[in-house]
Motif scaffolding. Structure first.
Motif, PDB file in Angstrom:
ATOM      1  N   SER A 281      -2.453   1.890   1.517  1.00 48.48           N
ATOM      2  CA  SER A 281      -2.471   0.448   1.784  1.00 48.48           C
ATOM      3  C   SER A 281      -1.287  -0.194   1.082  1.00 48.48           C
ATOM      4  O   SER A 281      -0.921   0.195  -0.032  1.00 48.48           O
ATOM      5  N   LEU A 283       0.304  -4.199   0.325  1.00 46.28           N
ATOM      6  CA  LEU A 283       0.169  -5.649   0.442  1.00 46.28           C
ATOM      7  C   LEU A 283       1.482  -6.215   0.970  1.00 46.28           C
ATOM      8  O   LEU A 283       2.537  -6.056   0.348  1.00 46.28           O
ATOM      9  N   SER A 313      -5.800 -11.393   4.928  1.00 44.51           N
ATOM     10  CA  SER A 313      -6.646 -11.824   3.825  1.00 44.51           C
ATOM     11  C   SER A 313      -6.866 -13.331   3.910  1.00 44.51           C
ATOM     12  O   SER A 313      -5.907 -14.106   3.798  1.00 44.51           O
ATOM     13  N   ALA A 318      -0.680 -13.276   2.527  1.00 40.33           N
ATOM     14  CA  ALA A 318      -0.320 -11.854   2.611  1.00 40.33           C
ATOM     15  C   ALA A 318      -1.276 -11.156   3.564  1.00 40.33           C
ATOM     16  O   ALA A 318      -2.355 -11.658   3.872  1.00 40.33           O
ATOM     17  N   LEU A 320      -2.857  -7.027   4.456  1.00 39.96           N
ATOM     18  CA  LEU A 320      -3.006  -5.685   3.902  1.00 39.96           C
ATOM     19  C   LEU A 320      -2.750  -4.668   5.003  1.00 39.96           C
ATOM     20  O   LEU A 320      -3.534  -4.564   5.950  1.00 39.96           O
ATOM     21  N   TRP A 342       6.705  -3.021  -4.801  1.00 39.50           N
ATOM     22  CA  TRP A 342       5.684  -3.289  -3.785  1.00 39.50           C
ATOM     23  C   TRP A 342       4.313  -2.975  -4.372  1.00 39.50           C
ATOM     24  O   TRP A 342       4.178  -2.076  -5.208  1.00 39.50           O
ATOM     25  N   ARG A 343       3.313  -3.713  -3.927  1.00 38.60           N
ATOM     26  CA  ARG A 343       1.933  -3.415  -4.318  1.00 38.60           C
ATOM     27  C   ARG A 343       1.356  -2.450  -3.294  1.00 38.60           C
ATOM     28  O   ARG A 343       1.091  -2.817  -2.152  1.00 38.60           O
TER      29      ARG A 343
END
Length: 349
Positions: A281, A283, A313, A318, A320, A342-343
């Motif tokens: 995944s 974000l 979300s 943002a 996912l 990056w997350r």
């Protein structure tokens, strides 16, 4: 190939654009003159006189009349359709004496969109195109329909008209009914509960957004075959409800396991059997260019993205991204993304 297309909607216009891209010529017919003009403008390549192939790209309830009119006017050498049911159309074609020059077709492609404005020339690429010749269909008509499917990038699949109607009841019409039933039940769900809905609900109800005027004739035409597919499901549902009421974890676990096995039978990428992937995944900030930046990194890392979906979300700027990567590439890709600020997460977190 010179093709006359009756019906300048989403499917007909998409087909015309794909034919023109492959070097063919197209002439549109439609009761809505504005649709016909727009479709013709998008295609650009037209012709006069008799066509090699006539394609009825009209709603199910209009197919037989449109084909009859075209046959009586001798508009083309051969005739086909894009209809979602075949047994009824084949029977009607035989009554007008057109069976030898008719070969049914059904591209397994589409969209919730309608009209020529949303048409796409790549709609049929890599998608099955079911071809349903009868015992009376002449070889030349079958060859033309097969050539049409190949020219627009589709994958021809031969079935009998009866076999086609059973197949679509199982993989298309039945699922449409189930998705619409689930979505209709959401009318009884409180808005505050819907606010926490995730991607699973969106996935299972996506096709419930289909157009009623398109689907009501399809379902009614193939009704008996669809009902035969759904009746065992209804019986299973009653048993599941009993298991839920009884708190029978073993029976409920068996249901999930059977679902796993069934889902694995759905063909995967390029028609291959479904295979395992590493799931990650990421974000994705809701700003222009972010997806392009992310895929530039995948290119740099030489990582192929096998599949992708996005879950938005609520209340957050943002989305996912859920990404399927080749087995063994998930963890290292996540590490590389984190190093670039990056997350990103593996499926296990």
């Amino acid at each position: 190939m010179k093709v006359i297309i009756a019906g300048a909607g989403f499917m007909g216009t998409s087909l015309g654009m794909a034919i023109a891209r492959a070097g063919g010529e197209v002439r549109f017919m439609d009761r809505n003159s504005e649709h016909a003009e727009l479709a013709s403008a998008r295609v650009g390549k037209t012709f006069k006189g008799v066509g090699d192939l006539f394609v009825a790209a009209v709603p199910t309830h209009s197919l037989s009349q449109v084909i009859d009119d075209a046959f009586q006017q001798n508009l083309a050498m051969s005739f086909t359709d894009l209809g979602s049911t075949k047994t009824n159309v084949q029977a009607e074609v035989e009554t007008i004496g057109a069976a030898e020059r008719f070969c049914g077709g059904h591209p397994m492609a589409g969209s919730e969109r309608s009209g020529p404005t949303g048409a796409r020339s790549d709609l049929f690429e890599g998608r099955p195109w079911v071809i349903t010749p009868s015992e009376k269909t002449n070889p030349a008509s079958l060859a033309l329909v097969r050539e049409l499917a190949l020219s627009v990038g589709a994958l021809p699949v031969l079935l009998t008209p009866e076999g086609h109607d059973r197949a679509v009841a199982e993989v298309s019409h039945g699922p449409q009914v189930l998705a619409s039933l689930l979505a209709s039940a959401l009318q009884r769900v409180d808005d505050t509960h819907l606010a926490i809905a995730g991607q699973g609900l969106r996935d299972t109800t996506r096709i419930a957004g289909s157009h009623r005027d398109v689907w009501a004739p399809i379902l009614s035409t193939n009704g008996a075959v669809i009902a035969a597919f759904l009746e065992p499901i209804a019986e299973d549902l009653h048993r599941v409800i009993d298991s839920l009421k009884a708190g029978d974890a073993q029976a409920l676990g068996a249901l999930i396991a059977r679902g796993n096995v069934g889902r694995e039978r759905i063909p995967g990428k390029h028609g291959s059997t479904t295979r395992e992937y590493d799931q990650i995944s990421v974000l994705l900030p809701d700003r222009p260019g972010q997806l392009a930046l992310l895929f530039d990194i995948f290119g740099e890392l030489q990582v192929n993205v096998e599949d992708i979906s996005m879950e938005h979300s609520p209340g957050l700027p943002a989305g996912l991204l859920q990404l399927s990567l080749p087995v063994g590439r998930g963890a290292e890709t996540v590490e590389a993304l984190i190093e670039r600020d990056w997350r990103a997460f593996t499926l296990s977190g």
